[in-house]
Write an enzyme that holds these catalytic residues in place. Structure first.
Site, PDB file in Angstrom:
ATOM      1  N   LYS A   1      38.644  39.820  47.751  1.00 23.22           N
ATOM      2  CA  LYS A   1      39.592  39.761  46.399  1.00 23.22           C
ATOM      3  C   LYS A   1      41.014  39.437  46.822  1.00 23.22           C
ATOM      4  CE  LYS A   1      39.943  41.804  41.887  1.00 23.22           C
ATOM      5  NZ  LYS A   1      39.488  43.197  41.178  1.00 23.22           N
TER       6      LYS A   1
ATOM      7  N   GLU B   1      42.249  40.973  34.399  1.00 29.26           N
ATOM      8  CA  GLU B   1      41.487  40.318  35.277  1.00 29.26           C
ATOM      9  C   GLU B   1      40.248  39.793  34.660  1.00 29.26           C
ATOM     10  OE1 GLU B   1      41.448  42.730  39.540  1.00 29.26           O
ATOM     11  OE2 GLU B   1      41.093  44.086  37.677  1.00 29.26           O
TER      12      GLU B   1
END
Length: 124
Positions: free
Chosen positions: A101, A24
């Site tokens: 997200k 990420e």
């Protein structure tokens, strides 16, 4: 003073490198930000003067800059950062920030994951 007046900015898309997992941080992903500001808009409406309100174009740029900078682990931290940016505008009495997200690394099918914080001026 009217505390029920609001400005809402929804679906602001920002590419950033937040997350707990290494990939990420390395690859980044899109975050979607919603903010809802509570403030008194009477003076702005009466005078038709943008200086008497929060300029949502400027605010969008400030939020995007805050979200895209300095990677952190948690979207909770991102939401708090955005709340601080919004509350830096002295007319804002209360703000609600949702950080979505949509590409979170979750192993089961999902539509969205989000965190919402609500912060006020002077303990409001």
């Amino acid at each position: 003073m009217n505390y029920a007046d609001t400005i809402a900015l929804t679906g602001l898309r920002v590419f950033a490198h937040h997350g707990v997992l290494d990939h990420e941080r390395e690859n980044g992903q899109e975050f979607v930000i919603d903010v809802r500001l509570s403030l008194d808009l009477a003076a702005a409406a009466e005078t038709d003067d943008v200086a008497r309100t929060v300029h949502y174009g400027v605010l969008a740029e400030q939020i995007a800059a805050a979200v895209s900078s300095d990677p952190v682990n948690l979207i909770e931290t991102v939401a708090e950062r955005v709340a601080d940016v919004v509350l830096a505008h002295e007319l804002v009495l209360l703000v609600s920030v949702t950080v979505h997200k949509p590409e979170a690394p979750i192993s089961v099918p999902f539509d969205d994951v989000s965190v919402t914080v609500t912060r006020g001026r002077g303990g409001a």
